[in-house]
Design an enzyme around this catalytic site. Structure first.
Site, PDB file in Angstrom:
ATOM      1  N   ASN A 131       0.912  -1.192   0.039  1.00  0.00           N
ATOM      2  CA  ASN A 131      -0.089   0.121   0.092  1.00  0.00           C
ATOM      3  C   ASN A 131       0.976   1.385  -0.187  1.00  0.00           C
ATOM      4  O   ASN A 131       0.438   2.334  -0.802  1.00  0.00           O
ATOM      5  CB  ASN A 131      -0.929   0.142   1.252  1.00  0.00           C
ATOM      6  CG  ASN A 131      -1.969  -1.021   1.173  1.00  0.00           C
ATOM      7  OD1 ASN A 131      -2.231  -1.670   0.035  1.00  0.00           O
ATOM      8  ND2 ASN A 131      -2.705  -1.255   2.448  1.00  0.00           N
ATOM      9  N   GLY A 155     -11.420   0.525   0.085  1.00  0.00           N
ATOM     10  CA  GLY A 155     -10.169  -0.390  -0.226  1.00  0.00           C
ATOM     11  C   GLY A 155      -8.919   0.160   0.067  1.00  0.00           C
ATOM     12  O   GLY A 155      -8.695   1.392  -0.456  1.00  0.00           O
ATOM     13  N   ASP A 198      -1.321   4.262   5.709  1.00  0.00           N
ATOM     14  CA  ASP A 198      -0.590   3.770   4.551  1.00  0.00           C
ATOM     15  C   ASP A 198      -0.155   5.043   3.350  1.00  0.00           C
ATOM     16  O   ASP A 198       0.688   5.267   2.993  1.00  0.00           O
ATOM     17  CB  ASP A 198      -0.856   2.463   3.683  1.00  0.00           C
ATOM     18  CG  ASP A 198      -0.920   1.267   4.743  1.00  0.00           C
ATOM     19  OD1 ASP A 198      -0.021   1.324   5.752  1.00  0.00           O
ATOM     20  OD2 ASP A 198      -1.543   0.400   4.393  1.00  0.00           O
TER      21      ASP A 198
END
Length: 313
Positions: free
Chosen positions: A44, A289, A254
């Site tokens: 990520n 997501g 992230d």
């Protein structure tokens, strides 16, 4: 010239369920939707760094299983400048079970690290050429500590700016913390590292002081909707959160770390890079997501919506 970021870190296969609220123990709760996606803090953050404008070399490890095949396909489509993908047939590819709940899109995550925790000394030795040419080296704690320490050492030896995102938390000694140029915990990780419970900017300042006492030169503590605290050289500045309409907070940290390292590699100062990263993270939570990360231009547009001020301690 676009800077170079080398990211060593995890790849996970994410299974996400969207729910109105988190289930209680023993309860079967009907989800309002579900999805599968690429995840893992390393992958990520590497993707965020790429989309935020850096040249990125991603180093990770997967299993020889169905999730590993998914990883190969996904990583090829991201567009990294280079990939070093280590493999094992002894354990599965890392995977995560994720709940995303309520209007605030908060998340709960259980991770099976699998192959991520099996990186050997010999495998890291193969990666030294990639690490040696990076401007910024970024690592997390979702791999075995022996491998993480070797990557940190190699980055420092070759003059890179080394960033450790200490997530997910695992116990580390002060020498490892002091060996990096920048530490980027969230509020929970800062508390676990220092014993100082972090609930707001003032308590974050106390935690940052405790980390400096352990030998950490620079600290950014991310505080969710409160923003982030940047502490270096005796100054502590609060970087406010940018406006957003959250849909899924999975991977916001992230997004912040990858964007931060990209802008540092491209020559921006730490305060400048942190402001950009805050804007980038604000856009990221509007997507579903952890691997659905914003483009550079989206963050620039969010950056233009507000001019964060600095609160100097």
């Amino acid at each position: 010239m676009t800077g170079k970021v080398c990211v060593f870190g995890s790849f996970n296969f994410d299974m996400v369920a969207r729910v109105d609220r988190f289930p209680v123990p023993g309860e079967s709760l009907v989800a309002t939707g579900s999805m599968t996606s690429a995840g893992g803090k390393g992958a990520n953050q590497a993707t965020a760094a790429l989309k935020a404008g850096a040249n990125v070399h991603y180093i990770g490890k997967i299993g020889e299983d169905t999730f590993g095949q998914f990883a190969r396909r996904h990583l090829k489509t991201v567009g990294f400048n280079a990939i070093t993908l280590l493999t094992t047939d002894e354990v599965p590819t890392g995977n995560a079970l994720i709940y995303v709940a309520g209007n605030e899109a908060e998340n709960m995550i259980a991770v099976d690290p699998g192959a991520n925790m099996t990186v050997t000394d010999e495998e890291i030795a193969q990666c030294i050429p990639a690490i040696s040419c990076a401007d910024v080296v970024l690592v997390q704690l979702e791999n075995n500590l022996s491998a993480i320490q070797q990557v940190i050492n190699a980055g420092r030896e070759h003059g890179a700016f080394v960033v450790l995102n200490p997530a997910p938390y695992q116990p580390v000694d002060d020498a490892l913390l002091a060996s990096v140029d920048l530490l980027t915990p969230n509020a929970t990780e800062a508390w676990l590292l220092t014993g100082c419970r972090v609930t707001d900017a003032d308590s974050a300042k106390l935690a940052a002081d405790a980390l400096h006492a352990k030998g950490v030169a620079r600290v950014i503590i991310t505080l969710g909707a409160v923003g982030a605290l940047l502490s270096e050289g005796g100054q502590q500045n609060v970087i406010p959160c940018f406006p957003s309409h959250p849909r899924d907070t999975t991977g916001a940290g992230d997004a912040f770390n990858g964007a931060l390292c990209a802008r540092l590699a491209c020559g921006e100062s730490l305060p400048q890079a942190a402001r950009f990263a805050a804007a980038y993270a604000a856009v990221s939570v509007e997507k579903h997501g952890a691997s659905a990360l914003p483009e550079y231009q989206e963050a620039l547009e969010r950056l233009a919506l507000a001019t964060p001020h600095h609160e100097v301690a």
